[in-house]
Design an enzyme around this catalytic site. Structure first.
Site, mmCIF file in Angstrom:
data_model
loop_
_atom_site.group_PDB
_atom_site.id
_atom_site.type_symbol
_atom_site.label_atom_id
_atom_site.label_comp_id
_atom_site.label_asym_id
_atom_site.label_seq_id
_atom_site.Cartn_x
_atom_site.Cartn_y
_atom_site.Cartn_z
ATOM 1 N N ASP A 98 -6.421 1.512 -1.058
ATOM 2 C CA ASP A 98 -5.459 0.956 -1.139
ATOM 3 C C ASP A 98 -4.575 0.384 -2.192
ATOM 4 O OD1 ASP A 98 -2.802 -0.417 0.380
ATOM 5 O OD2 ASP A 98 -5.290 -0.376 1.782
ATOM 6 N N ASP A 200 0.822 0.225 -0.397
ATOM 7 C CA ASP A 200 1.571 -0.867 0.425
ATOM 8 C C ASP A 200 2.491 -1.170 0.262
ATOM 9 O OD1 ASP A 200 -0.229 -3.567 0.984
ATOM 10 O OD2 ASP A 200 1.158 -4.751 0.078
ATOM 11 N N GLU A 255 2.764 2.936 2.768
ATOM 12 C CA GLU A 255 3.586 2.344 3.613
ATOM 13 C C GLU A 255 4.853 2.158 3.396
ATOM 14 O OE1 GLU A 255 2.630 -1.867 5.555
ATOM 15 O OE2 GLU A 255 2.680 -1.469 4.100
ATOM 16 N N HIS A 327 -5.001 -1.975 10.607
ATOM 17 C CA HIS A 327 -5.376 -4.213 10.320
ATOM 18 C C HIS A 327 -4.452 -4.810 10.088
ATOM 19 C CE1 HIS A 327 -3.124 -2.629 6.405
ATOM 20 N NE2 HIS A 327 -2.916 -4.101 5.961
ATOM 21 N N ASP A 328 -3.028 -4.033 10.683
ATOM 22 C CA ASP A 328 -1.747 -5.523 10.732
ATOM 23 C C ASP A 328 -1.205 -5.306 12.063
ATOM 24 O OD1 ASP A 328 -1.592 -5.989 7.810
ATOM 25 O OD2 ASP A 328 -0.590 -4.546 7.392
#
Ligand code: GLC
Ligand code: CA
Length: 555
Positions: A98, A200, A255, A327-328
């Site tokens: 990430d 991210d 993302e 995870h969100d």
């Protein structure tokens, strides 16, 4: 269309804090992951996307990084990381890191310098503006995690921008020194042998020069038009590609909140030299009365239209990434399927069929392969996530919305649904830890766990395993062209894939009722590639059971 390994891969996302604890402190760690590589190999995945493992004060569970070249104490050491990477590579599993570079932690060395004085060498690493006074920020923007997006800093009597928490100051990408630092750090990881980056909120790195008030949706103004897909984002990514990415055989996924299909063709175009693929969010944004907080489900036609648009508009031009949770997000089976005991397994398998048969690279979020469900939250005290805690405070504790009204909305969407520990077996704490887990284990672990499912050939786990194997044997799953059928149906999601003379028919029922279906003539009696419920397909009219899914193949 170019054929590449990352188009053919299946990616598994690990949220390290909740995956496997090796030393009994209640927190998942790197050695825990290494100890479960054989499980992942057995599942058949090709790539691990590791949520952040860098040094961090954990205001946002590692998405606030204070040192990009060190491992978080909770997770282990750099030696542990090197061992994880080596052991993964031994098993032909790649590791994607990430990359969180829209912002750092306020405890990062750069920011600690930056806030010292207006003429500090690091001042322009971040975005500083004058407000009218200590109470009046430069504009009305609200941050993602509640409150103003500006934080007043006494030292120099100015405000810094933080689109997320106030412990996540935004980096100033317009400063060439910032870009060089980031690129150097990326090269350091690539030289270590990692296999790519998930970037991210990478669509937010370039902000407009002018920063006017945003449209007020609720308490604060929307920064979206000024910070998402900003003026220089493509230029910066091309520079990153030229200086770093193009030098290694790695994969990248951005993302990209706010991305459209048009923009995706630029970010992830076959020949645009930016990223390999992006995460879009249209299918996971129902939108509600209270920002993202809602317990309403979008109609199936809305979901299908979005997926179909991404499938058709990117075809041959750019590459999709396929996901239903991460995870969100809440758990896919609870959100898009049906987590009541009688429907959980079939609906989880149906969703997997629907997603894995589309064009793009599929992502499996840890526990999705077991059909893990949302957590039965009882009280705000159960939350660990800064977003949920702040949202409850801002909407509910403040008295704006009554608890009874807000509660169903927040528990339907809380990110903590995805962050409860991985359910390994039916022993205490689901085998995740011998200590006290940092966040509660879902009480259904006695039923839903990896041990039970790896032993049961009819489990959700084995269904995912089969889907992954089929992808390796059938290039049509990767490269076939997508075409929707029955677009008006509110119950069935049906489409075909075509590659030269081969064809697949994918039929997925999103209904908890029986639904009649007419098999298109050319597919009647054709072999079934995979199905979640036994059926025969040799007559025209069939009846689908609740959440039934199957794939027929013409070779
Ligand atoms: C991304 C991450 C999320 C994080 C945010 C800020 O959306 O996926 O978990 O809170 O960025 O870094
Ligand atoms: Ca641990």
């Amino acid at each position: 269309m170019n054929r590449t390994w990352w188009k053919e891969a299946v990616i598994y996302q690990i949220y390290p804090r909740s995956f496997m604890d090796s030393n009994g402190d209640g927190i998942g760690d790197l050695n825990g992951i290494t100890s479960r590589l054989d499980y992942l190999k057995y599942l058949g995945i090709d790539v691990i996307w590791l949520s952040p493992v860098y040094q961090s004060p954990n205001d946002d569970n590692g998405y606030d990084i204070s040192d990009y070249q060190a491992i978080m104490d909770d997770f282990g050491t750099m030696e542990d990381f090197d061992r994880l990477l080596a052991e993964a590579h031994k098993r032909n599993i790649r590791i994607v890191m990430d990359l969180v570079v829209n912002h750092t932690s306020d405890e990062h060395q750069w920011f600690m310098e930056s806030r010292k004085s207006k003429d500090n060498a690091y001042r322009d690493y971040y975005i500083w503006r004058e407000g009218q006074d200590a109470q009046t920020p430069p504009n009305n923007w609200g941050s993602c995690f509640g409150g103003s997006a500006w934080q007043y800093d006494k030292e120099t009597e100015m405000y810094y921008l933080h689109l997320f928490s106030k412990k996540q100051p935004d980096l100033n990408w317009d400063n060439p020194k910032v870009r060089e630092e980031v690129f150097t750090m990326m090269k350091w990881w690539c030289d270590k042998g990692i296999d790519g980056f998930r970037m991210d909120v990478i669509s937010m790195i370039s902000k407009t020069k002018e920063m006017p008030d945003g449209k007020v949706n609720d308490l604060y103004g929307d920064y979206g038009p000024f910070c998402m897909n900003g003026p220089n984002v493509h230029q910066y990514l091309q520079e990153m590609n030229e200086k770093v990415l193009s030098k290694y055989d790695i994969m990248t996924v951005g993302e990209t909140p706010g991305v459209t299909t048009e923009l995706a063709k630029q970010y992830a175009g076959e020949n645009t030299h930016e990223l390999n693929m992006v995460f879009q969010f249209e299918h996971v944004e129902e939108g509600g009365k209270y920002g993202k907080w809602t317990d309403e489900k979008a109609p199936l036609t809305t979901f299908k239209n979005i997926m179909t648009r991404w499938q058709t508009e990117l075809y041959d031009k750019a590459w999709n990434s396929l996901f239903l949770d991460n995870h969100d997000q809440p758990r896919a089976v609870s959100r898009f399927g049906d987590d009541r005991p009688e429907h959980r397994e079939n609906s989880a398998k149906m969703l997997a069929t629907c997603l894995h048969m589309m064009q793009g690279t599929p992502y499996i979020y840890q526990g999705e392969e077991l059909g893990m469900t949302n957590y039965p939250f009882q009280s705000p005290k159960d939350f660990r996530d800064i977003e949920s805690i702040n949202a409850y405070e801002e909407w509910c504790a403040s008295g704006r919305v009554p608890h009874e009204v807000f509660w169903p909305c927040i528990i339907a969407k809380s990110r903590d649904n995805a962050r409860t520990p991985m359910q390994w077996d039916d022993t205490k704490h689901a085998g995740f830890t011998t200590g006290t887990p940092w966040i509660a284990v879902n009480p259904n672990y006695t039923e839903i766990n990896a041990k039970a499912e790896t032993n049961d050939p009819n489990s959700v786990f084995h269904y995912y395993k089969k889907l992954i194997m089929l992808r390796k044997q059938n290039p049509i799953m990767v490269y076939g062209k997508y075409e929707p059928l029955l677009e008006e149906s509110e119950e069935l999601f049906v489409y075909t894939r075509t590659l030269e003379k081969e064809k697949l028919l994918v039929v997925c029922s999103f209904s908890d009722q029986a639904v009649p279906f007419i098999i298109p003539d050319e597919f009647i009696g054709m072999p079934c590639l995979i199905a979640n419920i036994e059926n025969t397909y040799d007559q025209r009219e069939i009846t689908l059971r609740p959440y039934e899914a199957f794939v027929l193949q013409i070779k």
